[in-house]
Scaffold this motif. Structure first.
Motif, PDB file in Angstrom:
ATOM      1  N   MET A  31       0.834  -1.208   0.000  1.00 43.31           N
ATOM      2  CA  MET A  31       0.000   0.000   0.000  1.00 43.31           C
ATOM      3  C   MET A  31       0.866   1.254   0.000  1.00 43.31           C
ATOM      4  SD  MET A  31      -3.283  -0.654  -0.181  1.00 43.31           S
ATOM      5  CE  MET A  31      -4.094   0.802   0.480  1.00 43.31           C
ATOM      6  N   LYS A  32       1.949   1.263   0.787  1.00 43.89           N
ATOM      7  CA  LYS A  32       2.837   2.438   0.831  1.00 43.89           C
ATOM      8  C   LYS A  32       3.501   2.682  -0.515  1.00 43.89           C
ATOM      9  CE  LYS A  32       4.065   2.859   5.686  1.00 43.89           C
ATOM     10  NZ  LYS A  32       5.147   2.869   6.673  1.00 43.89           N
ATOM     11  N   ARG A  33       3.888   1.604  -1.188  1.00 39.76           N
ATOM     12  CA  ARG A  33       4.490   1.773  -2.514  1.00 39.76           C
ATOM     13  C   ARG A  33       3.472   2.313  -3.522  1.00 39.76           C
ATOM     14  NH1 ARG A  33       6.745  -2.827  -0.661  1.00 39.76           N
ATOM     15  NH2 ARG A  33       5.348  -4.218  -1.823  1.00 39.76           N
ATOM     16  N   ALA A  34       2.244   1.869  -3.400  1.00 34.54           N
ATOM     17  CA  ALA A  34       1.196   2.286  -4.342  1.00 34.54           C
ATOM     18  C   ALA A  34       0.667   3.680  -4.045  1.00 34.54           C
ATOM     19  CB  ALA A  34       0.048   1.274  -4.306  1.00 34.54           C
ATOM     20  N   ILE A  35       0.637   4.051  -2.762  1.00 35.61           N
ATOM     21  CA  ILE A  35       0.106   5.358  -2.361  1.00 35.61           C
ATOM     22  C   ILE A  35       1.112   5.984  -1.394  1.00 35.61           C
ATOM     23  CG2 ILE A  35      -1.831   6.645  -1.392  1.00 35.61           C
ATOM     24  CD1 ILE A  35      -3.563   4.157  -1.829  1.00 35.61           C
ATOM     25  N   GLU A  64      -8.452   8.652  -0.041  1.00 32.14           N
ATOM     26  CA  GLU A  64      -9.494   8.343  -1.019  1.00 32.14           C
ATOM     27  C   GLU A  64      -8.984   7.492  -2.176  1.00 32.14           C
ATOM     28  OE1 GLU A  64     -11.035  12.250  -1.822  1.00 32.14           O
ATOM     29  OE2 GLU A  64     -12.417  12.146  -0.112  1.00 32.14           O
ATOM     30  N   GLU A  65      -7.662   7.445  -2.377  1.00 33.36           N
ATOM     31  CA  GLU A  65      -7.080   6.571  -3.397  1.00 33.36           C
ATOM     32  C   GLU A  65      -7.090   5.110  -2.958  1.00 33.36           C
ATOM     33  OE1 GLU A  65      -3.235   7.652  -5.032  1.00 33.36           O
ATOM     34  OE2 GLU A  65      -3.521   9.682  -4.251  1.00 33.36           O
ATOM     35  N   ALA A  66      -7.148   4.872  -1.664  1.00 33.12           N
ATOM     36  CA  ALA A  66      -6.946   3.535  -1.108  1.00 33.12           C
ATOM     37  C   ALA A  66      -7.908   2.464  -1.628  1.00 33.12           C
ATOM     38  CB  ALA A  66      -6.981   3.594   0.412  1.00 33.12           C
ATOM     39  N   PRO A  67      -9.214   2.703  -1.704  1.00 30.47           N
ATOM     40  CA  PRO A  67     -10.093   1.607  -2.132  1.00 30.47           C
ATOM     41  C   PRO A  67      -9.753   1.048  -3.518  1.00 30.47           C
ATOM     42  CG  PRO A  67     -11.382   3.332  -1.096  1.00 30.47           C
ATOM     43  CD  PRO A  67      -9.984   3.875  -1.269  1.00 30.47           C
ATOM     44  N   ALA A  68      -9.485   1.904  -4.472  1.00 31.28           N
ATOM     45  CA  ALA A  68      -9.171   1.420  -5.819  1.00 31.28           C
ATOM     46  C   ALA A  68      -7.855   0.655  -5.831  1.00 31.28           C
ATOM     47  CB  ALA A  68      -9.118   2.583  -6.803  1.00 31.28           C
ATOM     48  N   VAL A  69      -6.853   1.185  -5.126  1.00 34.33           N
ATOM     49  CA  VAL A  69      -5.559   0.512  -5.051  1.00 34.33           C
ATOM     50  C   VAL A  69      -5.706  -0.814  -4.310  1.00 34.33           C
ATOM     51  CG1 VAL A  69      -3.244   0.655  -4.059  1.00 34.33           C
ATOM     52  CG2 VAL A  69      -4.223   2.627  -5.238  1.00 34.33           C
ATOM     53  N   HIS A  70      -6.416  -0.792  -3.207  1.00 35.31           N
ATOM     54  CA  HIS A  70      -6.640  -1.990  -2.394  1.00 35.31           C
ATOM     55  C   HIS A  70      -7.194  -3.123  -3.253  1.00 35.31           C
ATOM     56  CE1 HIS A  70      -8.942  -4.567   0.373  1.00 35.31           C
ATOM     57  NE2 HIS A  70      -8.039  -4.242   1.276  1.00 35.31           N
ATOM     58  N   ASP A  71      -8.163  -2.816  -4.079  1.00 33.96           N
ATOM     59  CA  ASP A  71      -8.811  -3.841  -4.898  1.00 33.96           C
ATOM     60  C   ASP A  71      -7.886  -4.455  -5.939  1.00 33.96           C
ATOM     61  OD1 ASP A  71     -11.083  -3.415  -3.435  1.00 33.96           O
ATOM     62  OD2 ASP A  71     -12.103  -2.236  -4.972  1.00 33.96           O
TER      63      ASP A  71
END
Length: 96
Positions: A31-35, A64-71
């Motif tokens: 998650m940290k790498r993605a956001i 707010e970026e987290a849900p899309a990245v999470h999926d």
């Protein structure tokens, strides 16, 4: 601006707690790498056996970026499979 904080209250079955704790660093790292706006994620086991995941973000926009990245992350799917129930989700700005 103050950090934006999300708190997730969840139940994890006792028989998968070790697996969850073992997989969590890879999930948080992904998650940290993605956001890059993900500041910190702390996990707290409550006396009743449930868990709080306290996540600090640089901004609401980063959160707010987290849900899309999470999926999209396989590490997230692995973690989700270990969570029996999300009981509550709260968010807001840190004041201290």
């Amino acid at each position: 601006m103050a950090d934006y904080v999300q708190v997730v209250h969840a139940r994890v079955l006792p028989e998968v707690e070790e697996a969850m704790l073992a997989k969590r660093p890879a999930f948080v790292g992904a998650m940290k790498r993605a956001i890059p706006g993900l500041v910190d994620a702390s996990l707290v086991k409550l006396e009743d056996g449930t868990w709080l995941d306290i996540v600090r973000w640089e901004s609401r926009e980063a959160a707010e970026e987290a849900p899309a990245v999470h999926d999209e992350l396989p590490e997230a799917a692995e973690m989700d499979a270990l969570v029996e129930e999300v009981m509550e989700f709260k968010q807001g700005y840190a004041v201290e």
